[in-house]
Design a protein around this motif. Structure first.
Motif, mmCIF file in Angstrom:
data_model
loop_
_atom_site.group_PDB
_atom_site.id
_atom_site.type_symbol
_atom_site.label_atom_id
_atom_site.label_comp_id
_atom_site.label_asym_id
_atom_site.label_seq_id
_atom_site.Cartn_x
_atom_site.Cartn_y
_atom_site.Cartn_z
ATOM 1 N N LYS A 173 69.256 -38.032 -17.217
ATOM 2 C CA LYS A 173 70.162 -38.271 -18.343
ATOM 3 C C LYS A 173 69.460 -38.982 -19.496
ATOM 4 O O LYS A 173 69.870 -38.865 -20.651
ATOM 5 C CB LYS A 173 71.358 -39.114 -17.868
ATOM 6 C CG LYS A 173 72.285 -38.406 -16.893
ATOM 7 C CD LYS A 173 73.062 -37.315 -17.573
ATOM 8 C CE LYS A 173 74.104 -36.710 -16.635
ATOM 9 N NZ LYS A 173 74.834 -35.601 -17.267
ATOM 10 N N LEU A 174 68.411 -39.729 -19.154
ATOM 11 C CA LEU A 174 67.692 -40.471 -20.189
ATOM 12 C C LEU A 174 67.029 -39.540 -21.199
ATOM 13 O O LEU A 174 66.703 -39.948 -22.315
ATOM 14 C CB LEU A 174 66.627 -41.358 -19.518
ATOM 15 C CG LEU A 174 65.871 -42.357 -20.400
ATOM 16 C CD1 LEU A 174 66.826 -43.419 -20.921
ATOM 17 C CD2 LEU A 174 64.730 -42.995 -19.636
ATOM 18 N N ARG B 55 65.802 -36.962 -27.123
ATOM 19 C CA ARG B 55 64.977 -37.884 -26.326
ATOM 20 C C ARG B 55 64.093 -37.149 -25.333
ATOM 21 O O ARG B 55 63.226 -37.744 -24.702
ATOM 22 C CB ARG B 55 65.885 -38.878 -25.602
ATOM 23 C CG ARG B 55 66.606 -39.841 -26.536
ATOM 24 C CD ARG B 55 67.501 -40.781 -25.793
ATOM 25 N NE ARG B 55 68.588 -40.062 -25.123
ATOM 26 C CZ ARG B 55 69.540 -40.664 -24.406
ATOM 27 N NH1 ARG B 55 69.517 -41.974 -24.251
ATOM 28 N NH2 ARG B 55 70.489 -39.942 -23.842
ATOM 29 N N LEU C 208 59.754 -46.198 -22.252
ATOM 30 C CA LEU C 208 60.821 -45.591 -21.458
ATOM 31 C C LEU C 208 60.715 -45.904 -19.971
ATOM 32 O O LEU C 208 61.644 -45.637 -19.213
ATOM 33 C CB LEU C 208 60.832 -44.069 -21.661
ATOM 34 C CG LEU C 208 59.597 -43.257 -21.184
ATOM 35 C CD1 LEU C 208 59.682 -42.891 -19.713
ATOM 36 C CD2 LEU C 208 59.463 -42.008 -22.030
ATOM 37 N N ALA D 172 63.377 -48.259 -18.431
ATOM 38 C CA ALA D 172 64.687 -47.603 -18.560
ATOM 39 C C ALA D 172 64.829 -46.456 -17.567
ATOM 40 O O ALA D 172 65.903 -46.250 -16.978
ATOM 41 C CB ALA D 172 64.877 -47.102 -19.982
ATOM 42 N N TRP D 173 63.754 -45.706 -17.359
ATOM 43 C CA TRP D 173 63.805 -44.577 -16.429
ATOM 44 C C TRP D 173 63.941 -45.061 -14.990
ATOM 45 O O TRP D 173 64.696 -44.492 -14.201
ATOM 46 C CB TRP D 173 62.567 -43.703 -16.598
ATOM 47 C CG TRP D 173 62.677 -42.361 -15.937
ATOM 48 C CD1 TRP D 173 63.824 -41.789 -15.467
ATOM 49 C CD2 TRP D 173 61.627 -41.431 -15.679
ATOM 50 N NE1 TRP D 173 63.555 -40.550 -14.939
ATOM 51 C CE2 TRP D 173 62.217 -40.308 -15.053
ATOM 52 C CE3 TRP D 173 60.269 -41.424 -15.933
ATOM 53 C CZ2 TRP D 173 61.468 -39.201 -14.670
ATOM 54 C CZ3 TRP D 173 59.516 -40.323 -15.571
ATOM 55 C CH2 TRP D 173 60.110 -39.214 -14.934
ATOM 56 N N GLU E 294 67.456 -46.031 -14.597
ATOM 57 C CA GLU E 294 68.314 -44.847 -14.565
ATOM 58 C C GLU E 294 68.295 -44.206 -13.182
ATOM 59 O O GLU E 294 69.335 -43.831 -12.635
ATOM 60 C CB GLU E 294 67.844 -43.844 -15.624
ATOM 61 C CG GLU E 294 68.736 -42.629 -15.785
ATOM 62 C CD GLU E 294 69.988 -42.919 -16.592
ATOM 63 O OE1 GLU E 294 70.872 -42.050 -16.624
ATOM 64 O OE2 GLU E 294 70.080 -44.015 -17.187
#
Length: 697
Positions: A466-467, A472, A535, A538-539, A542
């Motif tokens: 979804k990231l 993106r 990222l 964040a990944w 996620e």
């Protein structure tokens, strides 16, 4: 004789003048004939005869009478049946719609208020010898009295003190109740239905069980059969865990039950200080799913609310949901040998990505674990694990990981160890199903084109990617990988990312209730540039978040009228009072079973019912909403209901005008069908008397 539809009088009366006007316009005038014609002379002489003129006047009279009879039939005439105050009176049943749709505002009032006004007019028209009963129709219809009575003020008081309508209306059950109330009546009752005739409530109504010969009257409480309304029809959580300090995806379905487009905003959150909002536009008669990422302020039972701007039916503009939020969660970092020259170990990057803020401020708390200490007990407090640089696992260690997965845990496995191929095959063997990819040999930068490999394709509908939605996705092009395994899909699981040469880069495998993510790369500095990208944390978050389904975190909501129950520890609930949106719950049943306390009660209002705890957290919480089926306010055509009543109730009729005289309806006998027969008789008589003879040659 009086009329049920007197408002049509001035519209229909001018139609009676149609035959004379047509007769006048069709008069014959002198004709100029260029050539002599005996036939024309005969026809002219016949048309001027006295008999011909009387014949035309008789035809005009018959046609005018036929049209007048049809006009009177449309006015629905009734004759006095002789059942006046000197007789024994009538038994009357008033069936009043008490569903959510009756709250809709229209012209400064509501359908409920209009129905109440019509009920009062009917009660005022009753004589002292008439008796009645009133049925309030909601999810569980109820009668105002045990028997027929003449207490009009008590009936109106029963309606006025009823709670705000928030449920559906069960008219089938109401008809069964009407049959029970009328079973001791010596004559069939008159039954009046006061409703907005919403399609959902009236689609399956059956009148066959009512006493035969009952006169049915349908009184419409709204003038608009397609009233507009907007509503939130559902509220749920997206995929992923709900952890204090993080965010959760909230999905709301918004419906536009209107013939015109609608634009507005929806806002959702766990508290007024944590709201998120989003603009949306809906086409006429359409629905749309809206997603918002809402911050989770704390742990425990939290109350989630989504709202639309208030419209003419505010009760369905808000939706509620209770969410069980976990406090800061522990993530196991299962790492083997950290020797990597002078470069930082992969565990350092992983630990920083899991808890980028430190000082117990993040959503996750890393717990370092060596493979030698890998046991069921060491993983019992966690539901997520990240494995990197694993040595060759023993049967027991691999079995521990498989048991962890089968119990609903999630594991992210980075393939950067020397025994990854053997470990992956061992895990697949113990799980009873091979992993999504099969490894062959390890490739270094010297074996890769240009010394690095890049991601080329992916399944971006996966919850783990979804990231990388939309623009993106270009962030994946920044990633370079310097060593990886040569691998091929096994046909099991899912391949989520692939390199430019088709080698799987990220694969998902389900093991029991859990998920195994296999990453065919490493986060070490010498193996990729992933850890240097913004990222990366964040990944990792996620993937950890999507490891489990948040559906279990959302407690099932209830509808108004449902029976709600729950249980908690009796010692914690001692001295506590269950609180509803309107205050303390009056109808509450409690049962103590051992050390547990069980509560049950009927939900009568929308909002949150909760049992407060000793601190700021709730011991129990329940969300109650309106039934989304009630938000579509379109009405059925009540004119079809008299036909649906069938031959058992031949005098069923629709009352469409607020000026209808209920006194006439109560004591009158409909005779409109006789006027229809009279009109047919006049037309047949005209056809017989003025049929043109057929001339033979």
């Amino acid at each position: 004789m009086q009329f049920i539809q007197p408002s049509l009088w001035w519209f229909l009366v001018p139609l009676v003048a149609a035959p004379p006007i047509i007769h006048w316009l069709s008069q014959r005038y002198p004709k100029r004939i260029l050539f002599s014609s005996i036939e024309e002379i005969r026809r002219t002489l016949a048309g001027r005869s006295r008999v011909f003129r009387w014949r035309h006047l008789l035809m005009l009279l018959l046609r005018t009478l036929a049209l007048a009879a049809l006009m009177i039939a449309f006015l629905k005439p009734v004759l006095d049946s002789g059942n006046d105050s000197k007789s024994k009176g009538r038994n009357v049943l008033l069936v009043v719609d008490h569903s959510l749709s009756m709250n809709h505002g229209e012209g400064g009032t509501t359908a409920r208020a209009r129905a109440r006004a019509e009920v009062k007019r009917l009660l005022d028209a009753l004589t002292p010898d008439d008796h009645f009963n009133l049925i309030r129709v909601d999810q569980a219809p109820a009668a105002a009295f045990a028997n027929f009575t003449n207490r009009s003020e008590a009936a109106l008081d029963f309606l006025d003190k009823s709670p705000v309508p928030l449920t559906t209306a069960d008219f089938r059950a109401a008809n069964h109740l009407a049959t029970d109330l009328a079973k001791d009546s010596k004559s069939p009752p008159d039954i009046y239905y006061f409703s907005d005739f919403q399609r959902r409530d009236w689609a399956s109504v059956d009148f066959s069980d009512l006493p035969e010969g009952s006169r049915l009257f349908f009184v419409n409480a709204t003038d608009n059969p397609a009233r507009g309304n907007q509503a939130i029809s559902s509220l749920e959580l997206g995929a992923g865990s709900v952890i204090a300090g993080g965010e959760v995806e909230v999905k709301a379905r918004v419906a536009n039950h209107s013939s015109i487009p609608w634009s507005g905003k929806i806002e959702a959150g766990f508290s007024p200080s944590h709201l998120r909002e989003k603009e949306l536009s809906l086409a006429p008669w359409s629905e749309s799913d809206v997603s918002l990422n809402v911050p989770v302020p704390s742990g425990g039972l939290l109350r989630l609310t989504a709202k639309l701007p208030h419209d003419d039916l505010p009760q369905d503009d808000t939706r509620h949901l209770v969410v069980q939020v976990r406090d800061r969660e522990e993530v196991i970092l299962l790492t083997g040998s950290q020797a990597d020259g002078a470069a930082p170990a992969p565990s350092l990057f992983l630990s920083t990505a899991v808890d980028p803020f430190g000082d117990e401020k993040g959503v996750y708390r890393p717990k370092h674990l060596e493979p030698a200490t890998l046991t069921t007990a060491s993983m019992a407090a966690s539901s997520r694990a990240i494995a990197s640089r694993l040595p060759l696992l023993t049967e027991g260690q691999a079995g521990t990981l498989v048991s962890f997965l089968r119990g609903g845990g999630g594991v992210i496995l980075f393939l950067d160890g020397e025994a990854d191929a053997a470990n992956l095959e061992k895990i697949g063997s113990l799980a009873g199903e091979p992993a999504a990819i099969r490894l062959t040999r390890k490739l270094g930068s010297e074996n890769l084109p240009a010394g690095a490999m890049r991601v080329a394709t992916g399944d971006f509908h996966s919850r783990f990617l979804k990231l990388f939605d939309g623009v993106r996705r270009q962030n994946l092009a920044l990633l370079e990988f310097y060593d990886l395994y040569q691998a091929a899909p096994t046909g099991r699981g899912k391949i989520l990312l692939s390199y430019v040469d088709g080698t799987p880069a990220l694969a998902e495998t389900s093991v029991g209730l859990g998920t195994l993510l296999v990453c065919n790369f490493s986060v070490a500095e010498a193996s990729s540039n992933l850890a240097r990208q913004r990222l990366f944390p964040a990944w990792i978050h996620e993937m950890l978040l999507r490891m489990s389904d948040s559906g279990s975190a959302a407690l099932d909501p209830y509808f108004v009228g449902d029976s709600v129950s729950g249980e908690t520890w009796a010692s914690e609930a001692r001295g506590r009072q269950l609180v509803s949106p309107d205050g303390p719950v009056a109808r509450l049943r409690t049962d103590v079973v051992g050390e547990r306390l069980r509560l049950s009660f009927p939900a009568s209002s929308t909002g949150f019912y909760r049992l407060p705890g000793a601190d700021t957290h709730d011991l129990l919480a329940f969300a109650v909403n309106t039934d989304p089926d009630q938000s579509d306010l379109r009405s059925m055509d009540p004119a079809v209901l008299p036909d649906r009543a069938g031959t058992r109730h031949p005098e069923a009729s629709l009352v469409t005008s607020a000026s209808a005289d209920y006194g006439v309806l109560l004591r009158g006998r409909p005779v409109f069908h006789w006027f229809i027969l009279a009109a047919l008789a006049f037309l047949i008589l005209e056809g017989v008397l003025f049929k043109k003879p057929v001339r033979t040659a």
